[in-house]
Design a protein around this motif. Sequence first.
Motif, short mmCIF file in Angstrom:
data_model
loop_
_atom_site.label_atom_id
_atom_site.label_comp_id
_atom_site.label_asym_id
_atom_site.label_seq_id
_atom_site.Cartn_x
_atom_site.Cartn_y
_atom_site.Cartn_z
N ASN A 101 -12.85 5.95 61.96
CA ASN A 101 -11.58 6.31 61.33
C ASN A 101 -10.73 5.05 61.17
O ASN A 101 -10.15 4.55 62.11
N GLY A 102 -10.70 4.49 59.98
CA GLY A 102 -9.89 3.31 59.71
C GLY A 102 -10.64 2.00 59.78
O GLY A 102 -10.08 0.95 59.50
N SER A 103 -11.90 2.02 60.20
CA SER A 103 -12.72 0.81 60.28
C SER A 103 -12.04 -0.29 61.08
O SER A 103 -12.04 -1.46 60.69
N VAL A 104 -11.49 0.08 62.21
CA VAL A 104 -10.79 -0.86 63.08
C VAL A 104 -11.77 -1.40 64.11
O VAL A 104 -12.46 -0.65 64.80
N LEU A 105 -11.81 -2.72 64.23
CA LEU A 105 -12.66 -3.39 65.20
C LEU A 105 -11.97 -3.37 66.57
O LEU A 105 -10.75 -3.52 66.65
N LEU A 106 -12.74 -3.18 67.63
CA LEU A 106 -12.17 -3.18 68.97
C LEU A 106 -13.20 -3.60 70.01
O LEU A 106 -14.40 -3.55 69.78
N TYR A 107 -12.66 -4.02 71.15
CA TYR A 107 -13.46 -4.29 72.34
C TYR A 107 -13.13 -3.16 73.30
O TYR A 107 -11.97 -2.79 73.48
N ARG A 108 -14.15 -2.59 73.93
CA ARG A 108 -13.94 -1.46 74.83
C ARG A 108 -14.68 -1.68 76.13
O ARG A 108 -15.81 -2.15 76.14
N HIS A 109 -14.01 -1.33 77.22
CA HIS A 109 -14.59 -1.43 78.56
C HIS A 109 -14.03 -0.30 79.41
O HIS A 109 -12.89 0.11 79.22
#
Length: 167
Positions: A101-109
């Motif tokens: 949704n929105g093609s947002v890049l993120l780092y997740r932990h």
Amino acid sequence: MRTGHDDSEREDAAPVDMLASLFEARGWPCEFVSDDEIQGEIQGSWANYQIRCVWRTEDHVLQILCLPDIRVAEDKKAAVYEVMALINEQVWIGHFDMWSNGSVLLYRHALMLGDDGLLSLGQAQAAIEAAVDECDRFYPAFQFILWGDKSPAEALASALVDAAGEA
């Protein structure tokens, strides 16, 4: 801050409260989204990163999201997915992802906390610093694809050479 306690005297605290204390001590702006979520902003080497932390009481899991404010255009998605796969092979803690949704890049932990559901200052610092460090480390690779039209392998190689050359 929501509590009247002096958090600097406590060794452990509820995760969202400990993160609020960390952000306050570092002078990073933050706000409570709910009792179980906090968001803030941290200046990295390449950009301002939005940090969102969500506490799931029922699972004793603290999820940390670091968003470098990168939106991926449709024509660049395949290359970004490829470089993410190459990057994630090198990341020991957490991973990079793209929200559909929105093609947002993120780092997740995510951190699994014990039955007491408490977070230490050391854990909070290490988790937030790891998120920012990984975003800083690989931010150039994404930019090389989005703005420099490099292939995923070239983008990653260029980013790592540039990062190795910084003092």
